[in-house]
Enzyme design. Structure first.
Site, PDB file in Angstrom:
ATOM      1  N   GLY A  14     -23.542  -6.586  70.809  1.00 28.24           N
ATOM      2  CA  GLY A  14     -23.993  -5.274  70.363  1.00 28.24           C
ATOM      3  C   GLY A  14     -23.135  -4.101  70.776  1.00 28.24           C
ATOM      4  O   GLY A  14     -23.648  -3.011  71.025  1.00 28.24           O
ATOM      5  N   HIS A 111     -17.575  -4.629  59.032  1.00 28.97           N
ATOM      6  CA  HIS A 111     -16.837  -5.894  58.978  1.00 28.97           C
ATOM      7  C   HIS A 111     -15.430  -5.645  59.517  1.00 28.97           C
ATOM      8  O   HIS A 111     -14.805  -4.634  59.178  1.00 28.97           O
ATOM      9  CB  HIS A 111     -16.785  -6.406  57.532  1.00 28.97           C
TER      10      HIS A 111
HETATM   11  C1  GAR Z   1     -17.812  -6.913  65.184  1.00 30.91           C
HETATM   12  O1  GAR Z   1     -16.416  -7.052  65.240  1.00 30.91           O
HETATM   13  C2  GAR Z   1     -18.273  -6.829  63.743  1.00 30.91           C
HETATM   14  O2  GAR Z   1     -17.386  -6.141  62.907  1.00 30.91           O
HETATM   15  C3  GAR Z   1     -18.341  -8.300  63.372  1.00 30.91           C
HETATM   16  O3  GAR Z   1     -18.891  -8.914  64.513  1.00 30.91           O
HETATM   17  C4  GAR Z   1     -18.525  -8.176  65.674  1.00 30.91           C
HETATM   18  C5  GAR Z   1     -19.788  -7.846  66.430  1.00 30.91           C
HETATM   19  O4  GAR Z   1     -19.486  -7.244  67.658  1.00 30.91           O
HETATM   20  N1  GAR Z   1     -19.137  -8.512  62.197  1.00 30.91           N
HETATM   21  C6  GAR Z   1     -18.860  -9.419  61.269  1.00 30.91           C
HETATM   22  O5  GAR Z   1     -17.936 -10.205  61.353  1.00 30.91           O
HETATM   23  C7  GAR Z   1     -19.810  -9.428  60.076  1.00 30.91           C
HETATM   24  N2  GAR Z   1     -19.244 -10.119  58.984  1.00 30.91           N
HETATM   25  P1  GAR Z   1     -20.572  -6.383  68.418  1.00 30.91           P
HETATM   26  O6  GAR Z   1     -21.820  -7.264  68.559  1.00 30.91           O
HETATM   27  O7  GAR Z   1     -19.952  -6.130  69.763  1.00 30.91           O
HETATM   28  O8  GAR Z   1     -20.833  -5.147  67.636  1.00 30.91           O
END
Ligand code: GAR
Length: 217
Positions: A14, A111
């Site tokens: 998160g 993304h």
């Molecule tokens: C982030 O890099 C987000 O862009 C990616 O997951 C990560 C979550 O990190 N999302 C995807 O790949 C969706 N297709 P976080 O939990 O630290 O925000």
């Protein structure tokens, strides 16, 4: 003016959620974070949200007989919190067209690529394998097709010669943390609107002229 009530869906640590929570601490920010919902019990981001005083909920997809029942519970949780907009922030569960339709033009995703390049998983490894020189991230309105939909904003970063997946992911993640709050601000304030499946931005802010990599003298 009343602030837009936002529900954030997460599956993991998160860090993007935290960037949105931090931005919304400013009373002048046009959105407030009403609830953080995880589909994974014990996701790291839940503790971060609780510590920030944000209401949290877990709707564990494994506890439901099927996708439809899971999404009905998710939808009910968001509506009980009186949410007007949903932000997916590392939410790693595909949503059906039925759920996406209920939140049409009221659900954003981030993304870690410059969409429409590299949708789906393993984005950083695929970008490195292709030898792209500029990578980045995208905030877009969610449509039933995965990692597709009207683009609110994008941030670009250079790919450096010695990059491995972790180095590139970290550089893009820092850009994500700047882009997502900025994009949510545009949407929540009404400056960014979907017209004909493209996002029109009302502000007169000029974009940077260009990003060149490798740099040219
Ligand atoms: C982030 O890099 C987000 O862009 C990616 O997951 C990560 C979550 O990190 N999302 C995807 O790949 C969706 N297709 P976080 O939990 O630290 O925000």
């Amino acid at each position: 003016m009343a602030r837009l009530r936002v529900g954030i869906l997460i599956s993991g640590r998160g860090s993007n959620m935290r960037a949105l929570i931090d931005a919304a601490r400013d009373p002048g920010y046009p959105a407030e974070i009403a609830i953080v919902v995880s589909n994974v019990a014990g996701a790291g981001g839940l503790a971060v949200a609780s510590a920030a005083g944000i209401k949290t909920a877990t709707v564990d997809h494994k506890a439901f007989a099927g996708r439809e029942a899971f999404e009905l519970a998710l939808d009910a949780t968001l509506r009980e919190a009186d949410v007007g907009l949903v932000c997916l922030a590392g939410f790693m569960r595909l949503l059906t067209a039925g759920f996406v339709g209920k939140w049409h033009d009221r659900m954003l995703n981030i993304h870690p690529s410059l969409l429409p390049a590299f949708p789906g998983l393993d984005t950083h490894a695929r970008a490195l394998a292709e030898g792209v020189k500029i990578a980045g991230c995208t905030v877009h309105f969610v449509r039933p097709k995965m990692d597709a939909g009207p683009i609110v904003g994008q941030a670009a970063v250079p790919v450096l010669p010695d990059d491995d997946e972790a180095a590139l992911a970290a550089r893009i993640l820092a850009a994500e943390h700047a882009l997502y709050p900025a994009a949510l601000r545009l949407v929540a304030s009404g400056q960014a609107r979907v017209i004909g499946e493209k996002v029109q931005i009302g502000s007169g802010t000029p974009a940077a002229a260009m990003l060149l990599n490798p740099p040219v003298d």
